[in-house]
Design an enzyme around this catalytic site. Structure first.
Site, PDB file in Angstrom:
ATOM      1  N   ARG A 176     -10.547   5.259   8.583  1.00 30.84           N
ATOM      2  CA  ARG A 176     -11.081   3.881   8.592  1.00 30.84           C
ATOM      3  C   ARG A 176     -12.593   3.828   8.353  1.00 30.84           C
ATOM      4  O   ARG A 176     -13.108   2.777   7.976  1.00 30.84           O
ATOM      5  CB  ARG A 176     -10.722   3.192   9.917  1.00 30.84           C
ATOM      6  CG  ARG A 176      -9.324   2.637   9.974  1.00 30.84           C
ATOM      7  CD  ARG A 176      -9.131   1.385   9.102  1.00 30.84           C
ATOM      8  NE  ARG A 176      -9.485   0.169   9.812  1.00 30.84           N
ATOM      9  CZ  ARG A 176     -10.549  -0.574   9.571  1.00 30.84           C
ATOM     10  NH1 ARG A 176     -11.376  -0.252   8.617  1.00 30.84           N
ATOM     11  NH2 ARG A 176     -10.789  -1.655  10.271  1.00 30.84           N
TER      12      ARG A 176
ATOM     13  N   ASP B  44       1.350  -4.247   7.103  1.00 34.97           N
ATOM     14  CA  ASP B  44       1.163  -5.321   8.076  1.00 34.97           C
ATOM     15  C   ASP B  44       2.250  -6.367   7.837  1.00 34.97           C
ATOM     16  O   ASP B  44       2.838  -6.416   6.746  1.00 34.97           O
ATOM     17  CB  ASP B  44      -0.227  -5.945   7.951  1.00 34.97           C
ATOM     18  CG  ASP B  44      -0.516  -6.873   9.138  1.00 34.97           C
ATOM     19  OD1 ASP B  44      -0.770  -6.360  10.239  1.00 34.97           O
ATOM     20  OD2 ASP B  44      -0.435  -8.100   8.972  1.00 34.97           O
TER      21      ASP B  44
ATOM     22  N   ARG C 105      -5.829   2.918  15.785  1.00 35.78           N
ATOM     23  CA  ARG C 105      -7.196   3.244  16.207  1.00 35.78           C
ATOM     24  C   ARG C 105      -7.323   4.237  17.351  1.00 35.78           C
ATOM     25  O   ARG C 105      -8.380   4.819  17.544  1.00 35.78           O
ATOM     26  CB  ARG C 105      -7.900   1.949  16.618  1.00 35.78           C
ATOM     27  CG  ARG C 105      -8.289   1.129  15.425  1.00 35.78           C
ATOM     28  CD  ARG C 105      -9.671   0.554  15.647  1.00 35.78           C
ATOM     29  NE  ARG C 105     -10.232   0.147  14.379  1.00 35.78           N
ATOM     30  CZ  ARG C 105     -10.741  -1.061  14.143  1.00 35.78           C
ATOM     31  NH1 ARG C 105     -10.767  -1.958  15.112  1.00 35.78           N
ATOM     32  NH2 ARG C 105     -11.241  -1.338  12.964  1.00 35.78           N
TER      33      ARG C 105
ATOM     34  N   TYR D 284       1.010 -17.738  11.435  1.00 38.28           N
ATOM     35  CA  TYR D 284      -0.263 -17.414  10.767  1.00 38.28           C
ATOM     36  C   TYR D 284      -0.508 -18.339   9.577  1.00 38.28           C
ATOM     37  O   TYR D 284      -1.642 -18.751   9.315  1.00 38.28           O
ATOM     38  CB  TYR D 284      -0.279 -15.949  10.327  1.00 38.28           C
ATOM     39  CG  TYR D 284      -0.450 -15.005  11.493  1.00 38.28           C
ATOM     40  CD1 TYR D 284      -1.678 -14.880  12.133  1.00 38.28           C
ATOM     41  CD2 TYR D 284       0.617 -14.252  11.975  1.00 38.28           C
ATOM     42  CE1 TYR D 284      -1.845 -14.032  13.216  1.00 38.28           C
ATOM     43  CE2 TYR D 284       0.473 -13.400  13.054  1.00 38.28           C
ATOM     44  CZ  TYR D 284      -0.760 -13.294  13.680  1.00 38.28           C
ATOM     45  OH  TYR D 284      -0.920 -12.462  14.753  1.00 38.28           O
TER      46      TYR D 284
ATOM     47  N   ARG E 119       3.032   0.389  16.900  1.00 35.01           N
ATOM     48  CA  ARG E 119       1.676   0.575  16.339  1.00 35.01           C
ATOM     49  C   ARG E 119       1.174   2.003  16.517  1.00 35.01           C
ATOM     50  O   ARG E 119       0.000   2.221  16.836  1.00 35.01           O
ATOM     51  CB  ARG E 119       0.673  -0.384  16.992  1.00 35.01           C
ATOM     52  CG  ARG E 119       0.945  -1.843  16.760  1.00 35.01           C
ATOM     53  CD  ARG E 119       0.481  -2.252  15.363  1.00 35.01           C
ATOM     54  NE  ARG E 119       0.423  -3.675  15.242  1.00 35.01           N
ATOM     55  CZ  ARG E 119      -0.699  -4.391  15.315  1.00 35.01           C
ATOM     56  NH1 ARG E 119      -1.852  -3.808  15.501  1.00 35.01           N
ATOM     57  NH2 ARG E 119      -0.646  -5.685  15.181  1.00 35.01           N
TER      58      ARG E 119
HETATM   59  O1  1CP Z   1       2.078   2.159  13.320  1.00 36.08           O
HETATM   60  C1  1CP Z   1       1.551   1.131  12.870  1.00 36.08           C
HETATM   61  O2  1CP Z   1       0.369   0.823  13.083  1.00 36.08           O
HETATM   62  C2  1CP Z   1       2.431   0.242  12.054  1.00 36.08           C
HETATM   63  C3  1CP Z   1       1.751  -0.755  11.220  1.00 36.08           C
HETATM   64  C4  1CP Z   1       1.571  -2.174  11.715  1.00 36.08           C
HETATM   65  C5  1CP Z   1       2.527  -3.056  12.215  1.00 36.08           C
HETATM   66  C6  1CP Z   1       3.960  -2.754  12.585  1.00 36.08           C
HETATM   67  C7  1CP Z   1       0.362  -2.901  11.582  1.00 36.08           C
HETATM   68  C8  1CP Z   1      -0.903  -2.355  11.084  1.00 36.08           C
HETATM   69  N1  1CP Z   1       0.595  -4.188  11.922  1.00 36.08           N
HETATM   70  C9  1CP Z   1       1.904  -4.323  12.337  1.00 36.08           C
HETATM   71  C10 1CP Z   1       2.609  -5.519  12.756  1.00 36.08           C
HETATM   72  C11 1CP Z   1       1.844  -6.738  13.106  1.00 36.08           C
HETATM   73  N2  1CP Z   1       0.704  -7.236  12.538  1.00 36.08           N
HETATM   74  C12 1CP Z   1       2.278  -7.658  14.070  1.00 36.08           C
HETATM   75  C13 1CP Z   1       3.568  -7.516  14.847  1.00 36.08           C
HETATM   76  C14 1CP Z   1       3.423  -6.609  16.005  1.00 36.08           C
HETATM   77  C15 1CP Z   1       2.531  -7.083  17.122  1.00 36.08           C
HETATM   78  O3  1CP Z   1       2.809  -8.161  17.701  1.00 36.08           O
HETATM   79  O4  1CP Z   1       1.547  -6.380  17.405  1.00 36.08           O
HETATM   80  C16 1CP Z   1       1.360  -8.719  14.129  1.00 36.08           C
HETATM   81  C17 1CP Z   1       1.395  -9.920  15.026  1.00 36.08           C
HETATM   82  C18 1CP Z   1       0.362  -8.446  13.150  1.00 36.08           C
HETATM   83  C19 1CP Z   1      -0.794  -9.273  12.813  1.00 36.08           C
HETATM   84  C20 1CP Z   1      -2.032  -8.469  12.927  1.00 36.08           C
HETATM   85  N3  1CP Z   1      -2.522  -7.659  11.940  1.00 36.08           N
HETATM   86  C21 1CP Z   1      -2.847  -8.320  14.048  1.00 36.08           C
HETATM   87  C22 1CP Z   1      -2.547  -9.005  15.389  1.00 36.08           C
HETATM   88  C23 1CP Z   1      -3.582  -9.752  16.117  1.00 36.08           C
HETATM   89  C24 1CP Z   1      -4.027 -11.108  15.649  1.00 36.08           C
HETATM   90  O5  1CP Z   1      -5.266 -11.301  15.660  1.00 36.08           O
HETATM   91  O6  1CP Z   1      -3.231 -12.021  15.351  1.00 36.08           O
HETATM   92  C25 1CP Z   1      -3.870  -7.397  13.719  1.00 36.08           C
HETATM   93  C26 1CP Z   1      -5.004  -6.922  14.568  1.00 36.08           C
HETATM   94  C27 1CP Z   1      -3.636  -6.994  12.366  1.00 36.08           C
HETATM   95  C28 1CP Z   1      -4.386  -5.978  11.571  1.00 36.08           C
HETATM   96  C29 1CP Z   1      -3.730  -4.654  11.653  1.00 36.08           C
HETATM   97  N4  1CP Z   1      -2.419  -4.394  11.268  1.00 36.08           N
HETATM   98  C30 1CP Z   1      -2.141  -3.054  11.442  1.00 36.08           C
HETATM   99  C31 1CP Z   1      -3.323  -2.439  11.968  1.00 36.08           C
HETATM  100  C32 1CP Z   1      -3.459  -0.962  12.277  1.00 36.08           C
HETATM  101  C33 1CP Z   1      -4.293  -3.444  12.095  1.00 36.08           C
HETATM  102  C34 1CP Z   1      -5.717  -3.238  12.594  1.00 36.08           C
HETATM  103  C35 1CP Z   1      -6.555  -2.764  11.446  1.00 36.08           C
HETATM  104  C36 1CP Z   1      -7.716  -1.958  11.860  1.00 36.08           C
HETATM  105  O7  1CP Z   1      -8.717  -2.599  12.260  1.00 36.08           O
HETATM  106  O8  1CP Z   1      -7.667  -0.713  11.764  1.00 36.08           O
END
Ligand code: 1CP
Length: 350
Positions: free
Chosen positions: A48, A84, A39, A159, A35
């Site tokens: 954002r 994502d 943020r 999910y 990640r």
């Molecule tokens: O460098 C990077 O940020 C790569 C991009 C990336 C990746 C690899 C994002 C962006 N998401 C993911 C994978 C992801 N998404 C996983 C697998 C890795 C892990 O376990 O962390 C999972 C489970 C998700 C599902 C997801 N999407 C969550 C997890 C929490 C939950 O509530 O179930 C979240 C918070 C998101 C939204 C998301 N995806 C990515 C970002 C940067 C965000 C947050 C968005 C924001 O508010 O800016």
């Protein structure tokens, strides 16, 4: 960004990351951060303010820009495409939002709902991600690897069935018990779709992919072997046949790590709960290992980060080790902690 032709990637160039994943000797271990675009970076927070996460990930140009942000700031050895795990699911007619994690509009809770999923044409699977990969490829320095990714079928099903991330996913586990055949059909569909998606990512320019099984640990080993393993295995096999290197990330599943280690993948990534050195001792002759600093340590500042990095480098053999965190970097991580991690890893080359 470096723009000279010499700095661009060429098929002959094998990065530090690619060599470590193949367990070849390298002058130092490669580093990237789970990640890493996110943020904790002021430049990400700035974007954002103007765009929602869906807009950022939905535009190839913006996603390419966000992918490159951490690479411009730190000398990381791999970029991971900004998307994502949910990004490919609109191809199956799934609607969802982020609040902040995925929230599925109509969770899948019956055999009929599984059977109603449409067949997807592989070209319709997240075209914006494929385009973003091609854009990043043009900008990325030759020594930096580009990683693609997807969610493991089980984590995506978590999910889709539960509807959102909740503690211990009780509806998902009930569905596995009540409708095992329907769950298997869902996993089979996801496994085929993800294989096609990862192969398209490879054609667009990633040299390796990471499969995120973030919710791996919810089942007993016996249930996992019966329900989950065959689908994850066939997906990984198809991607390997296409010549793409694979890293399998297993989160919070100490009781399943040995089972995961037997799946076809060049690299095995684990969270901080696992003893990485012991894992390397057991599997290091066939698998690179990746990880696994506790991301919470970085929020404690540069000094604890440096200490954790030095201890990891000390314990884990350099050959076939890709340094990373055990899970995603936390939003309240000081940038100085990431700098301390980079310095500790780079010191090994001196
Ligand atoms: O460098 C990077 O940020 C790569 C991009 C990336 C990746 C690899 C994002 C962006 N998401 C993911 C994978 C992801 N998404 C996983 C697998 C890795 C892990 O376990 O962390 C999972 C489970 C998700 C599902 C997801 N999407 C969550 C997890 C929490 C939950 O509530 O179930 C979240 C918070 C998101 C939204 C998301 N995806 C990515 C970002 C940067 C965000 C947050 C968005 C924001 O508010 O800016």
């Amino acid at each position: 960004m470096t723009g000279t032709a010499a700095a661009r990637i060429s098929p002959e160039t094998r990065t530090l990351f690619d060599r470590a994943l193949d367990r070849e000797p390298t002058p130092r271990r490669p580093l990237w951060i789970n990640r890493q675009a996110g943020r904790y970076l002021p430049e990400y927070r700035k974007l954002r303010e103007r765009y929602g996460f869906k807009e950022l990930a939905g535009s190839a140009e913006l996603a390419a820009e966000v992918t490159l942000q951490p690479i411009r700031r730190f000398p990381l050895d791999a970029a991971i495409i900004f998307a994502d795990i949910m990004s490919p699911l609109p191809a199956l007619g799934i609607e969802f939002d982020f609040a902040p994690g995925p929230v599925v509009a109509e969770p899948i809770r019956s055999a009929a709902a599984v059977d109603a999923l449409p067949e997807a044409d592989s070209k319709s699977v997240a075209p914006e991600v494929i385009e973003a990969i091609a854009l990043v490829r043009r900008e990325l320095p030759a020594h930096t690897a580009l990683l693609g990714f997807c969610g493991a079928p089980w984590t995506l099903a978590a999910y889709l069935v539960e509807g959102r991330g909740v503690k211990d996913f009780p509806r998902l586990r009930a569905f596995a018990a009540e409708q095992p055949r329907a769950l298997e059909r869902l996993l089979e569909r996801l496994s085929r779709l993800m294989a096609a998606y990862l192969i398209r990512q490879g054609q667009a320019g990633v040299s390796a992919i990471q499969v995120f099984d973030s919710w791996a640990g919810l089942l007993s080993r016996a249930s996992w072997e019966r329900l989950v393993r065959p689908h994850l295995e066939s997906m990984l096999h198809a991607v390997g046949e296409a010549g793409i290197s694979r890293i399998l990330f297993v989160n919070n599943a100490p009781h399943l790590v040995e089972a995961y280690a037997g799946l076809p993948a060049e690299g095995l990534a684990v969270d901080w709960r696992i003893d990485l050195r012991a894992l390397q001792e057991r599997h290091g002759d066939r698998r690179a290992v990746q990880g696994n600093i506790d991301p919470a340590i970085l929020t404690a500042g540069p000094e604890p980060t440096r200490a954790a990095a030095e201890s990891l480098l000390d314990q884990v053999r350099a050959r076939g080790h890709i340094v990373n965190l055990g899970h995603g970097v936390l939003p309240n991580t000081p940038v100085e902690s990431v700098e301390a991690l980079v310095q500790a890893v780079h010191r090994e080359a001196q």
